[in-house]
Design an enzyme around this catalytic site. Structure first.
Site, PDB file in Angstrom:
ATOM      1  N   THR A  90      23.655  -5.575  10.805  1.00 56.04           N
ATOM      2  CA  THR A  90      23.782  -6.860  10.102  1.00 56.04           C
ATOM      3  C   THR A  90      22.400  -7.411   9.748  1.00 56.04           C
ATOM      4  O   THR A  90      21.378  -6.946  10.256  1.00 56.04           O
ATOM      5  CB  THR A  90      24.470  -7.888  11.033  1.00 56.04           C
ATOM      6  OG1 THR A  90      23.652  -7.991  12.216  1.00 56.04           O
ATOM      7  CG2 THR A  90      25.881  -7.465  11.420  1.00 56.04           C
TER       8      THR A  90
ATOM      9  N   ASN B 180      34.353  -1.994  20.472  1.00 56.66           N
ATOM     10  CA  ASN B 180      33.678  -3.048  21.242  1.00 56.66           C
ATOM     11  C   ASN B 180      32.154  -2.927  21.270  1.00 56.66           C
ATOM     12  O   ASN B 180      31.484  -3.712  21.922  1.00 56.66           O
ATOM     13  CB  ASN B 180      34.216  -3.062  22.676  1.00 56.66           C
ATOM     14  CG  ASN B 180      35.672  -3.452  22.705  1.00 56.66           C
ATOM     15  OD1 ASN B 180      36.074  -4.427  22.047  1.00 56.66           O
ATOM     16  ND2 ASN B 180      36.484  -2.673  23.395  1.00 56.66           N
TER      17      ASN B 180
ATOM     18  N   LEU C 185      29.069   6.207  15.114  1.00 61.15           N
ATOM     19  CA  LEU C 185      28.306   5.578  16.191  1.00 61.15           C
ATOM     20  C   LEU C 185      29.087   4.362  16.709  1.00 61.15           C
ATOM     21  O   LEU C 185      29.307   4.210  17.905  1.00 61.15           O
ATOM     22  CB  LEU C 185      26.917   5.153  15.678  1.00 61.15           C
ATOM     23  CG  LEU C 185      26.011   4.410  16.664  1.00 61.15           C
ATOM     24  CD1 LEU C 185      25.531   5.337  17.774  1.00 61.15           C
ATOM     25  CD2 LEU C 185      24.780   3.830  15.939  1.00 61.15           C
ATOM     26  N   THR C 186      29.550   3.527  15.757  1.00 65.50           N
ATOM     27  CA  THR C 186      30.210   2.260  16.101  1.00 65.50           C
ATOM     28  C   THR C 186      31.558   2.471  16.793  1.00 65.50           C
ATOM     29  O   THR C 186      32.299   3.385  16.454  1.00 65.50           O
ATOM     30  CB  THR C 186      30.412   1.436  14.814  1.00 65.50           C
ATOM     31  OG1 THR C 186      29.130   1.152  14.273  1.00 65.50           O
ATOM     32  CG2 THR C 186      31.154   0.141  15.067  1.00 65.50           C
TER      33      THR C 186
ATOM     34  N   GLY D 251      29.152  -2.531  18.521  1.00 60.64           N
ATOM     35  CA  GLY D 251      28.594  -2.384  17.183  1.00 60.64           C
ATOM     36  C   GLY D 251      27.103  -2.147  17.314  1.00 60.64           C
ATOM     37  O   GLY D 251      26.650  -1.032  17.568  1.00 60.64           O
ATOM     38  N   SER D 252      26.342  -3.243  17.243  1.00 60.47           N
ATOM     39  CA  SER D 252      24.887  -3.130  17.391  1.00 60.47           C
ATOM     40  C   SER D 252      24.524  -2.710  18.819  1.00 60.47           C
ATOM     41  O   SER D 252      23.477  -2.106  19.044  1.00 60.47           O
ATOM     42  CB  SER D 252      24.242  -4.481  17.080  1.00 60.47           C
ATOM     43  OG  SER D 252      24.729  -4.967  15.856  1.00 60.47           O
TER      44      SER D 252
ATOM     45  N   GLU E 235      25.713  -0.841   8.699  1.00 56.34           N
ATOM     46  CA  GLU E 235      24.460  -0.200   9.141  1.00 56.34           C
ATOM     47  C   GLU E 235      23.451  -1.235   9.637  1.00 56.34           C
ATOM     48  O   GLU E 235      22.264  -1.185   9.322  1.00 56.34           O
ATOM     49  CB  GLU E 235      23.868   0.678   8.019  1.00 56.34           C
ATOM     50  CG  GLU E 235      24.754   1.885   7.756  1.00 56.34           C
ATOM     51  CD  GLU E 235      24.104   2.939   6.888  1.00 56.34           C
ATOM     52  OE1 GLU E 235      22.893   3.166   7.032  1.00 56.34           O
ATOM     53  OE2 GLU E 235      24.822   3.544   6.085  1.00 56.34           O
TER      54      GLU E 235
ATOM     55  N   GLY F  90      32.288 -18.315 -14.417  1.00 56.35           N
ATOM     56  CA  GLY F  90      33.296 -19.351 -14.187  1.00 56.35           C
ATOM     57  C   GLY F  90      34.661 -18.736 -13.899  1.00 56.35           C
ATOM     58  O   GLY F  90      34.771 -17.807 -13.103  1.00 56.35           O
TER      59      GLY F  90
END
Lengths: 262, 382
Positions: B365, B129, B125-126, B131-132, B363, B339
């Site tokens: 943000t 340029n 899908l992505t 993404g969402s 999937e 640590g």
């Protein structure tokens, strides 16, 4: 009978009924402790698993023989209803059905062998398999006792098992070598490392395990012949002393003066 | 209400644990260092039934429920979260998209191979340029007789190079029209379809992430999933379920890091006692445990709604948002508890710390999850 016909009979794969004795043992990471004045194992918060020798070798080899030649694999466990979930794992791995002999209290090897003997006698099994020992009590008692009670031969510590017709060829690891022997079914056999590769049940097996028969039968009520007086944990390991590799003489001095080993 | 694992879930967890100890744990750091994508292990997971967990048995899957799916993902991810990401993407995105929106013939063609793990699936899908903001996607498909011709590229695609088959959403209508995109199944080997650059990532390194390039890629019209124009809407539905799997992945990281931290805190002695006995560490462990339980409850709640066929856009966004933030926080706390040993690769928390960050990004943000949640609330779904 013609020569050909007799040849055919000898090599014909026999539909075999396998009975695999499965025991539940504490997960190997369990912290061992005792209760009731050190006379009873502390079951609290213990994660139970199938005894690896029963599962990895006896059960899987029975399944392999069944898959190669046809047959039916039944697993049998002596214990309370809480065992059912672990018994289901044996069904998920591929056993066809299970029998649980509903014993709730403590039982020693003789009591367990007697209970399984009753089931084994009526079942008409061709081969009764079990692990060479359980990893909790390491008794290796059950196979011999069971075989005696049902009047069958007993083969212990087998690392290989093949069957042609009614005859099995078995390899046993013996001190410094191997022993190969043959035996006609029926018999009781205890299984050791080398006999098969552990199987991980797949999702299909897990789903089908739910619907396979798990028959609960009433115990004969045979009592134990032994009773535990006391359990003891091994002494705690003492601290480890690190010696620099540059000073081997220090190691010799400690072994001589402190450990008094040389 | 019952919050206990079912007998099935317990047995699945045990099975996956046994498998992971033998076939995954010994190789985790090697795969991570070399970015080796362990296709052979995915095939083995397929033999166990874990590559088609939600697919009915009739199509070669395991026929399990979302609860069982989550259980399996958590157990895989506790050992190797990167491999878990691959399993989740294969199951929830590619395989599930085809299964949900394919016709019978299409299901028969692709699902058995995917559900058995013989084939590895990708889902695109992505784009570089978009993404969402998928509505502005530039990857286009034009109809040419019995074919569709796809041009463009998809990036950050799990299994973009090694996937045997990909579901690709491409624009077939107007820009910004939510009904102007269509889902296509593209098989590896289709002329014009190639894998591009493999990304070199901070974490999740054994899970292959790569570009997919379409250059006059001709796809038969039989490869359209559902109706032309439905692709974006389908993708949003798939992402609703996908969020649950990323929440499960997040939980697996948090649990893995937490368990390592508890073990270390009990063993590590400073000032004459185990550091777990210092309140500074004990309270950290208490926070970690509480947050993990909360993340689990949100995730199983979303799964429960999904299994009952209810709309769970808001709940799956709750689960994904919260669990992914918890994964980052718990992994961060685990590194702090260990640590110096938390900062080196000899202990597992260093990898969990790197892997966790993907969960608040992939999937959707965390910010997009909040957008989804706020929109649902303001729509009246309080």
């Amino acid at each position: 009978m013609s020569k050909l016909a007799s040849h055919f009979l000898i090599n014909k794969n026999k539909f075999m009924k396998f009975l695999v004795c499965i025991s539940l043992v504490p997960d190997t990471t369990t912290k061992i402790s005792f209760v009731d004045n050190d006379t009873k194992f502390n079951n609290d918060k213990v994660q139970w698993i199938l005894n690896p020798y029963d599962e990895w070798y006896a059960l899987v080899r029975a399944l392999e023989l069944k898959e190669a030649n046809g047959g039916n694999v039944t697993v049998v466990n002596v214990g309370p209803a809480e065992n059912d979930q672990v018994i289901r794992k044996a069904l998920a791995i591929g056993a066809d059905d299970a029998i649980r002999i509903d014993v709730t209290g403590d039982a020693d090897s003789f009591a367990i062998a007697s209970e399984i003997a009753a089931v084994a006698k009526s079942g008409g099994y061709d081969m009764i398999l079990l692990g060479k020992e359980t990893i909790n009590y390491n008794g290796s008692n059950l196979g011999g006792m069971l075989a005696e009670l049902i009047d069958l031969p007993f083969i212990s510590y087998a690392s290989k098992l093949d069957v042609a017709g009614n005859t099995a060829t078995i390899e046993r690891d013996i001190e410094g070598g191997k022993e190969v022997l043959t035996a006609d079914v029926p018999f009781v056999i205890s299984c050791a490392k080398g006999m098969a590769e552990a199987r991980i049940p797949n999702m299909k097996g897990i789903m089908s395990a739910k619907t396979k028969p798990l028959n609960v039968v009433a115990p004969q009520g045979v009592g134990s012949l032994t009773s535990v007086v006391k359990y003891e944990l091994p002494p705690a390991k003492s601290a480890c002393k690190m010696i620099s590799a540059d000073h081997p003489e220090e190691l010799i001095r400690l072994l001589h003066e402190e450990a008094k080993m040389i | 209400m019952n919050f206990e694992y079912s007998e099935n879930q317990q047995m699945i967890a045990q099975t996956v644990r046994d498998f992971a100890e033998k076939h995954i744990r010994p190789y985790v750091m090697e795969w991570d260092e070399t970015q080796h994508f362990p296709v052979e292990t995915l095939h083995k997971l397929g033999e166990l039934g874990l590559m088609g967990i939600l697919i009915p048995e009739a199509y070669g899957g395991a026929g399990l429920s979302y609860n069982e799916y989550i259980t399996a993902l958590i157990e895989i991810g506790k050992v190797d979260s990167a491999l878990c990401l691959s399993v989740a993407a294969h199951n929830s995105l590619c395989t599930n998209h085809i299964y949900k929106f394919a016709n019978e013939e299409q299901r028969k063609r692709w699902i058995p191979k995917l559900a058995s793990g013989q084939w590895i699936g990708a889902w695109g899908l992505t784009e570089p340029n978009t993404g969402s903001d998928a509505g502005r996607m530039k990857c286009v498909a034009h109809q040419d007789g019995d074919y569709w011709v796809i041009n463009g590229s998809k990036n950050f695609i799990t299994h973009g190079i090694s996937g045997n088959v990909a579901v690709v959403i491409a624009r077939t209508g107007e820009l910004l029209d939510s009904h102007g995109m269509t889902a296509f199944v593209v098989e590896r080997g289709t002329p014009g379809f190639s894998g591009g650059k493999k990304e070199n990532k901070l974490g999740m390194r054994c899970s292959e992430t790569a570009e997919m390039i379409f250059d006059n890629c001709k796809v038969p019209k039989e490869n359209v999933l559902g109706q032309v124009g439905d692709g974006f809407v389908q993708a949003m539905k798939i992402l609703d379920g996908g969020r649950i799997s990323i929440a499960a992945l997040s939980i697996s990281i948090a649990v893995g890091a937490y368990e390592a931290a508890v073990k270390y805190a009990k063993e590590r002695e400073q000032f004459g006692k185990p550091i777990a006995d210092f309140q500074a560490i004990g309270f950290k462990l208490a926070d970690m445990a509480t947050e993990i339980e909360a993340a689990k409850l949100l995730t199983f709640q979303a799964a429960d709604m999904m299994m009952r066929g209810e709309k769970m856009t808001k709940q799956s966004a709750f689960a994904k948002y919260y669990a992914s933030e918890v994964a980052c926080k718990v992994a961060n706390d685990a590194v702090q508890i260990l640590g110096g040993y938390g900062y080196i690769k000899d202990f597992p928390v260093e990898k969990f710390y790197r892997d966790a960050k993907l969960c608040t990004i992939g999937e959707g943000t965390s910010e997009i999850q909040k957008l989804v949640i706020s929109r649902e609330i303001l729509k009246g779904n309080i």
